[in-house]
Design an enzyme around this catalytic site. Structure first.
Site, short mmCIF file in Angstrom:
data_model
loop_
_atom_site.label_atom_id
_atom_site.label_comp_id
_atom_site.label_asym_id
_atom_site.label_seq_id
_atom_site.Cartn_x
_atom_site.Cartn_y
_atom_site.Cartn_z
N GLU A 19 33.23 -6.54 46.73
CA GLU A 19 33.09 -6.94 45.34
C GLU A 19 34.32 -6.55 44.53
OE1 GLU A 19 28.64 -7.40 43.61
OE2 GLU A 19 29.55 -5.48 43.14
N LYS B 52 24.05 -17.21 40.29
CA LYS B 52 23.01 -16.95 39.29
C LYS B 52 22.82 -18.16 38.39
CE LYS B 52 23.73 -11.95 38.96
NZ LYS B 52 24.23 -10.88 38.10
N HIS C 138 27.37 -4.44 72.55
CA HIS C 138 26.61 -5.38 73.39
C HIS C 138 26.37 -6.69 72.65
CE1 HIS C 138 25.68 -2.29 76.51
NE2 HIS C 138 26.03 -1.52 75.49
O1 PA5 Z 1 28.57 -3.35 41.41
C1 PA5 Z 1 27.93 -3.95 40.56
O2 PA5 Z 1 28.20 -3.86 39.35
C2 PA5 Z 1 26.76 -4.83 40.94
O3 PA5 Z 1 26.54 -4.84 42.31
C3 PA5 Z 1 25.48 -4.36 40.26
O4 PA5 Z 1 25.25 -3.03 40.62
C4 PA5 Z 1 24.27 -5.20 40.65
O5 PA5 Z 1 24.52 -6.55 40.37
C5 PA5 Z 1 23.03 -4.75 39.90
O6 PA5 Z 1 23.22 -4.82 38.52
P1 PA5 Z 1 22.28 -4.10 37.50
O7 PA5 Z 1 22.38 -2.65 37.70
O8 PA5 Z 1 22.79 -4.52 36.13
O9 PA5 Z 1 20.88 -4.61 37.74
#
Ligand code: PA5
Length: 424
Positions: free
Chosen positions: A278, A414, A299
């Site tokens: 990310e 989303k 494996h």
């Molecule tokens: O790293 C990040 O910011 C994301 O992976 C969020 O943690 C994830 O989308 C969850 O978001 P939230 O805590 O707003 O529900």
């Protein structure tokens, strides 16, 4: 603490030739002048964490331990992976805790939700809902359903002590709801993004409830802070690792496989994948993070690594001292011809498998290997490792001129999903 070895990686550039660039990235990080600089709260967090909240975490955890046969942790992404990684790494896959943890709100699977609902029916439950935004659909859907189940079972009053919300300190749907219902709340700091949040209440509360020593985790982050505060590539192992990733990508290696030899480390690999994927995968750039647990995956994926397309390098995340060990027994009949291993320790066999595999992949398979060695799988090491990877990730992204702290690409699915679900 973490030993780094790049001598099996066939590097075609000198790590030290990156010193000037690394100095600039380090300076941007420390002076908060780089991209995403409003999300750098994690940098000083090892010392500047909220001490009062930390004490409250310990207190609430003690109360919950007495109440809960099951702790439900409802969250996704950065609000889920770190806690799960820590619990599995530190306590193993079959811990003997009074309280069992179940992670939920990280999938839309109807079967998963219904199975958990059925499983907790006759158990005493405490729910920690974790969402910084408060609007993440997977988490919000699961939370609404769990809230109703719990209210029906315990009544609204008892839910005040059985539901705990970890969210933004002032804003958002979840914060408003928690205030209205009178839930205990913990804070996800504004300037710490989800994937850097395991060392905040996001990770620390579930860990404390599970009986994990969160003081020791914070001490581990402090030690890492001290060890990594100098940007010198002769000493800073996190920055060496960050640079090696860039060198290997310059050599055409667009995928990095994080390899562990401990099944209880496989969620650490999931957490690491989120952190690097990310943070780095944007603007058409980045190394694809993937993972494997050996020897299990030797494996399956082992064939590809050995003889398939040469797209990847491996990063071995090794553990020097296993949490448990034992000796392989003698057998009088030796029908299985396994007596050659009698009295050898189980961990020694694992380590020999690692040694043989490294040789096979490196020398015969021509696959570069970086090696990170952790001393053990305890709390202090977990804290240290998290901070090590945070630093490495930030610097490796800055070396690519990428903002490590946003995730604009996540919004695309989303939008489509909301359209299909009929959301305004
Ligand atoms: O790293 C990040 O910011 C994301 O992976 C969020 O943690 C994830 O989308 C969850 O978001 P939230 O805590 O707003 O529900």
């Amino acid at each position: 603490m973490i030993q780094f070895d790049s001598t099996h990686a066939f590097l075609k550039e000198d790590i030290l030739s990156y010193q000037d660039k690394v100095n600039q990235c380090h300076e941007a990080l420390m002076s908060k002048t780089g991209a995403g600089n409003d999300y750098l709260g994690w940098v000083e967090w090892p010392y500047q964490y909220d001490k009062e909240e930390f004490e409250r975490i310990l207190k609430v955890a003690e109360n919950v331990k007495d109440k809960a046969e099951v702790l439900l942790v409802c969250g996704i992404g950065g609000s889920y992976l770190g806690a799960r990684a820590a619990i599995e790494m530190i306590q193993g896959l079959y811990p003997k805790n009074k309280t069992e943890v179940i992670f939920i709100g990280n999938t839309f699977s109807s079967t998963y939700f219904k199975q958990v609902e059925d499983y907790i029916k006759d158990k005493s439950v405490v729910l920690n809902v974790i969402s910084k935004s408060g609007t993440t659909t997977e988490t919000a859907m699961a939370f609404r359903m769990l809230k109703q189940i719990m209210e029906k079972k315990y009544g609204k009053e008892e839910c005040k002590v059985r539901i705990i919300a970890t969210t933004d300190k002032a804003r958002g749907t979840l914060k408003d709801l928690a205030t209205k219902e009178g839930y205990e709340t913990f804070v996800i700091p504004d300037d710490i993004g989800g994937r850097y949040s395991v060392i905040t209440a996001v990770g620390l509360l579930p860990l404390a409830i599970m009986g994990i020593d969160i003081n020791s985790i914070m001490q581990g982050t402090q030690k890492a802070y001290e060890d990594l505060k100098d940007s010198s590539l002769t000493t800073n192992a996190a920055y060496q690792y960050a640079v090696c990733r860039r060198i290997l990508q310059n050599q055409g290696k667009d995928a990095e496989m994080l390899v562990t030899y401990e099944p209880q480390m496989s969620m650490v690999a999931e957490w690491w994948k989120q952190l690097f994927g990310e943070s780095e995968g944007k603007d058409g750039l980045g190394v694809l993070p993937c993972s494997a647990t050996f020897s299990t995956d030797l494996h399956s994926l082992g064939q590809f690594i050995q003889e398939g397309k040469k797209v990847l390098f491996e990063t071995l995340l090794l553990v020097e001292h296993p949490t448990m060990d034992g000796l392989f027994p003698h057998d009088d009949d030796n029908m299985d011809n396994m007596n050659y291993l009698e009295n050898k320790s189980l961990d020694w066999v694992n380590k020999m498998a690692c040694k043989g595999t490294l040789e096979a992949h490196e020398i015969t398979g021509n696959v570069p290997n970086l090696i990170l060695t952790l001393p053990d799988m305890k709390e202090f090491t977990f804290g240290y490792m998290c901070y090590f990877f945070f630093r490495a990730c930030a610097i490796t992204c800055y070396l690519l001129d990428i903002n490590p702290f946003n995730q604009p690409g996540v919004e695309v699915y989303k939008k489509n999903m909301f359209r299909l679900l009929g959301k305004d």
